[in-house]
Design a protein around this motif. Structure first.
Motif, PDB file in Angstrom:
ATOM      1  N   LEU A   1       6.109  15.529  -5.898  1.00 30.19           N
ATOM      2  CA  LEU A   1       6.959  15.477  -4.708  1.00 30.19           C
ATOM      3  C   LEU A   1       6.558  14.305  -3.812  1.00 30.19           C
ATOM      4  N   VAL A   2       5.251  14.151  -3.604  1.00 24.49           N
ATOM      5  CA  VAL A   2       4.754  13.036  -2.791  1.00 24.49           C
ATOM      6  C   VAL A   2       5.118  11.711  -3.458  1.00 24.49           C
ATOM      7  N   ALA A   3       4.919  11.640  -4.782  1.00 27.17           N
ATOM      8  CA  ALA A   3       5.247  10.418  -5.515  1.00 27.17           C
ATOM      9  C   ALA A   3       6.733  10.100  -5.413  1.00 27.17           C
ATOM     10  N   SER A   4       7.565  11.154  -5.450  1.00 30.97           N
ATOM     11  CA  SER A   4       9.014  10.953  -5.347  1.00 30.97           C
ATOM     12  C   SER A   4       9.401  10.375  -3.989  1.00 30.97           C
ATOM     13  N   VAL A   5       8.804  10.917  -2.924  1.00 31.93           N
ATOM     14  CA  VAL A   5       9.102  10.417  -1.576  1.00 31.93           C
ATOM     15  C   VAL A   5       8.635   8.979  -1.413  1.00 31.93           C
ATOM     16  N   LEU A   6       7.423   8.686  -1.912  1.00 29.96           N
ATOM     17  CA  LEU A   6       6.894   7.323  -1.813  1.00 29.96           C
ATOM     18  C   LEU A   6       7.746   6.346  -2.619  1.00 29.96           C
ATOM     19  N   LYS A   7       8.195   6.784  -3.781  1.00 26.37           N
ATOM     20  CA  LYS A   7       9.047   5.917  -4.611  1.00 26.37           C
ATOM     21  C   LYS A   7      10.366   5.626  -3.899  1.00 26.37           C
ATOM     22  N   ASP A   8      10.901   6.642  -3.226  1.00 29.86           N
ATOM     23  CA  ASP A   8      12.168   6.460  -2.510  1.00 29.86           C
ATOM     24  C   ASP A   8      12.010   5.508  -1.332  1.00 29.86           C
ATOM     25  N   ARG A   9      10.819   5.496  -0.732  1.00 27.13           N
ATOM     26  CA  ARG A   9      10.561   4.630   0.427  1.00 27.13           C
ATOM     27  C   ARG A   9       9.811   3.355   0.042  1.00 27.13           C
ATOM     28  N   SER A  10       9.644   3.114  -1.243  1.00 32.13           N
ATOM     29  CA  SER A  10       8.800   1.996  -1.694  1.00 32.13           C
ATOM     30  C   SER A  10       9.312   0.641  -1.206  1.00 32.13           C
ATOM     31  N   SER A  11      10.626   0.409  -1.292  1.00 34.39           N
ATOM     32  CA  SER A  11      11.161  -0.895  -0.879  1.00 34.39           C
ATOM     33  C   SER A  11      10.936  -1.132   0.606  1.00 34.39           C
ATOM     34  N   LYS A  12      11.120  -0.073   1.407  1.00 35.31           N
ATOM     35  CA  LYS A  12      10.915  -0.193   2.859  1.00 35.31           C
ATOM     36  C   LYS A  12       9.445  -0.444   3.169  1.00 35.31           C
ATOM     37  N   LEU A  13       8.566   0.245   2.448  1.00 38.20           N
ATOM     38  CA  LEU A  13       7.127   0.068   2.666  1.00 38.20           C
ATOM     39  C   LEU A  13       6.681  -1.335   2.283  1.00 38.20           C
ATOM     40  N   LEU A  14       7.209  -1.854   1.171  1.00 43.23           N
ATOM     41  CA  LEU A  14       6.788  -3.166   0.675  1.00 43.23           C
ATOM     42  C   LEU A  14       7.320  -4.308   1.531  1.00 43.23           C
ATOM     43  N   THR A  15       8.493  -4.126   2.123  1.00 42.48           N
ATOM     44  CA  THR A  15       9.107  -5.222   2.880  1.00 42.48           C
ATOM     45  C   THR A  15       8.802  -5.186   4.378  1.00 42.48           C
ATOM     46  N   GLU A  16       8.570  -3.971   4.934  1.00 35.34           N
ATOM     47  CA  GLU A  16       8.414  -3.869   6.387  1.00 35.34           C
ATOM     48  C   GLU A  16       6.997  -3.567   6.843  1.00 35.34           C
ATOM     49  N   ALA A  17       6.186  -2.971   6.001  1.00 38.12           N
ATOM     50  CA  ALA A  17       4.837  -2.584   6.414  1.00 38.12           C
ATOM     51  C   ALA A  17       3.907  -3.789   6.416  1.00 38.12           C
ATOM     52  N   ARG A  18       3.293  -4.038   7.565  1.00 36.65           N
ATOM     53  CA  ARG A  18       2.329  -5.127   7.696  1.00 36.65           C
ATOM     54  C   ARG A  18       0.900  -4.609   7.880  1.00 36.65           C
ATOM     55  N   GLY A  19       0.780  -3.309   7.950  1.00 35.53           N
ATOM     56  CA  GLY A  19      -0.533  -2.700   8.129  1.00 35.53           C
ATOM     57  C   GLY A  19      -0.417  -1.189   8.096  1.00 35.53           C
ATOM     58  N   LEU A  20      -1.543  -0.522   8.306  1.00 36.90           N
ATOM     59  CA  LEU A  20      -1.567   0.938   8.231  1.00 36.90           C
ATOM     60  C   LEU A  20      -0.663   1.580   9.275  1.00 36.90           C
ATOM     61  N   ASP A  21      -0.612   0.998  10.470  1.00 29.97           N
ATOM     62  CA  ASP A  21       0.235   1.568  11.521  1.00 29.97           C
ATOM     63  C   ASP A  21       1.698   1.586  11.115  1.00 29.97           C
ATOM     64  N   ASP A  22       2.144   0.519  10.451  1.00 34.10           N
ATOM     65  CA  ASP A  22       3.534   0.470   9.997  1.00 34.10           C
ATOM     66  C   ASP A  22       3.797   1.512   8.914  1.00 34.10           C
ATOM     67  N   VAL A  23       2.818   1.691   8.033  1.00 35.81           N
ATOM     68  CA  VAL A  23       2.958   2.697   6.968  1.00 35.81           C
ATOM     69  C   VAL A  23       3.097   4.088   7.572  1.00 35.81           C
ATOM     70  N   VAL A  24       2.237   4.387   8.552  1.00 39.59           N
ATOM     71  CA  VAL A  24       2.289   5.694   9.210  1.00 39.59           C
ATOM     72  C   VAL A  24       3.620   5.898   9.910  1.00 39.59           C
ATOM     73  N   LYS A  25       4.116   4.880  10.590  1.00 38.83           N
ATOM     74  CA  LYS A  25       5.389   4.996  11.301  1.00 38.83           C
ATOM     75  C   LYS A  25       6.545   5.249  10.331  1.00 38.83           C
ATOM     76  N   ILE A  26       6.577   4.526   9.223  1.00 37.78           N
ATOM     77  CA  ILE A  26       7.651   4.689   8.249  1.00 37.78           C
ATOM     78  C   ILE A  26       7.630   6.088   7.653  1.00 37.78           C
TER      79      ILE A  26
END
Length: 380
Positions: free
Chosen positions: A324-349
């Protein structure tokens, strides 16, 4: 869990609009909209649920799992169905056996709650605290907020003790018992989370419902001191007290749920993930108990896949939460890879997922990942 209780509009089997089962405050306009609708012939209806029981009360759980997966559960029976899905009752038990189990557990909860009340007088009083009441050394904290929150309960309980001719003490003395100290240290955190839980729902505008949620979480922290209380448990417990009117029934439903949610931190333990295990079986049926082995028809799709591959894979299966966690991360992978610049961005997303998670999509994705995992495991 907010996916289950944030529905602002529900539909009956016939497809006609119905009053909201989980009423949302009118001013809360940012509540995520749901696409869930009761689907005639697919949703587990009241009639189909009742038809799954034999005259003695034995439940053919296999007849219901398919409908639950395809169309969900009708709100009128959701609480009752959850009790079976979470393992509160054995499908092989009779109506009379379940009634005996229910009464015994309610009595046990009453004993646990009284133990907690003896340790801290606000338990069961209809009030709760949101400020620390004790230091790590066991010294009471005479915080003005605590005094204000306890004053009304103190006055009421003191009056009652005078009527009964008994003495009353607020318990604001130094504590030496380590278990009680640890328990008291969590009470204000529970209170802080309780007042933030599902505030969009009309249900939690009532003080008595907030207090019920606090009581259950406080009793659970005392009951399972190894787990205690962690932030987020209030969100998991919230649907239980909404769906189950009796506080004790809601507590034991939550307790069974928590047996599965340990799975986020502990190594896999098959005993924690047996869907229909009965922890009371050892004392109730020490000899001659009914067989507990599940047939493949009684299992969900995830379990069936694991059972098929069990002979080829000696390792214990991974819990579905991993996928389930892997599924959610996979669904948000493009957003995480393009918008996250650090841990704070990952947490916010990831925090933005709260209240906006498509549960059906996440589960479908988890099952696909699980199937791929089993194929690769089979090759290796």
């Amino acid at each position: 869990m907010k996916v289950f209780c944030g529905f602002s509009k529900m539909w009956r089997d016939a497809g006609t609009p119905a009053d909201s089962f989980y009423e949302v405050r009118p001013e809360c306009t940012d509540v995520p909209k749901t696409t869930f609708k009761i689907k005639a012939g697919k949703t587990l209806s009241v009639r189909k649920w009742q038809a799954a029981f034999s005259p003695e009360g034995y439940l053919d759980i296999g007849r219901t799992l398919g409908r639950i997966q395809r169309g969900g559960i009708h709100p009128l029976i959701r609480g009752e169905v959850w009790e079976f899905l979470l393992g509160c009752y054995d499908p092989k038990s009779t109506f009379d056996e379940r009634e005996q189990t229910r009464n015994r557990r309610r009595a046990q909860y009453a004993v646990l709650k009284e133990e907690c009340r003896q340790n801290f007088h606000l338990v069961g009083s209809g009030r709760f605290v949101t400020a620390p009441i004790i230091t790590e050394d066991g010294d009471p904290i005479l915080d003005p907020i605590v005094l204000q929150q306890t004053q009304q309960a103190d006055n009421g309980m003191a009056s009652l003790s005078q009527e009964n001719g008994t003495s009353y003490s607020s318990g604001m003395v130094k504590e030496v018992d380590k278990k009680i100290i640890q328990w008291k240290l969590t009470l204000h955190q529970i209170g802080l989370d309780v007042v933030r839980t599902d505030r969009t729902l009309v249900f939690f505008e009532k003080q008595e419902n907030l207090s019920k949620l606090w009581d259950i979480l406080a009793v659970y922290a005392w009951f399972d001191s190894d787990v205690g209380y962690c932030q987020g448990m209030s969100d998991l417990c919230s649907p239980m007290i909404i769906l189950l009117e009796d506080e004790a029934d809601a507590f034991w439903c939550f307790e069974r749920l928590m047996r599965r949610m340990m799975m986020w931190a502990l190594e896999y333990d098959p005993d924690l993930f047996t869907l229909y295990e009965d922890p009371d079986a050892a004392t109730e049926h020490s000899e001659g108990s009914k067989g507990k082995t599940k047939s493949i028809r009684q299992c969900g799709k995830y379990e069936r896949e694991n059972m098929k591959s069990k002979a080829k894979n000696a390792e214990a299966p991974l819990p579905i939460s991993v996928f389930l966690v892997a599924s959610v991360l996979k669904d948000r992978s493009s957003k995480l890879l393009t918008e996250a610049r650090g841990l704070d961005d990952v947490v916010k997303i990831l925090n933005d997922i709260t209240g906006n998670l498509d549960a059906k999509k996440a589960c479908s994705g988890a099952m696909k990942l699980h199937k791929k995992y089993l194929k690769k495991a089979k090759k290796t």
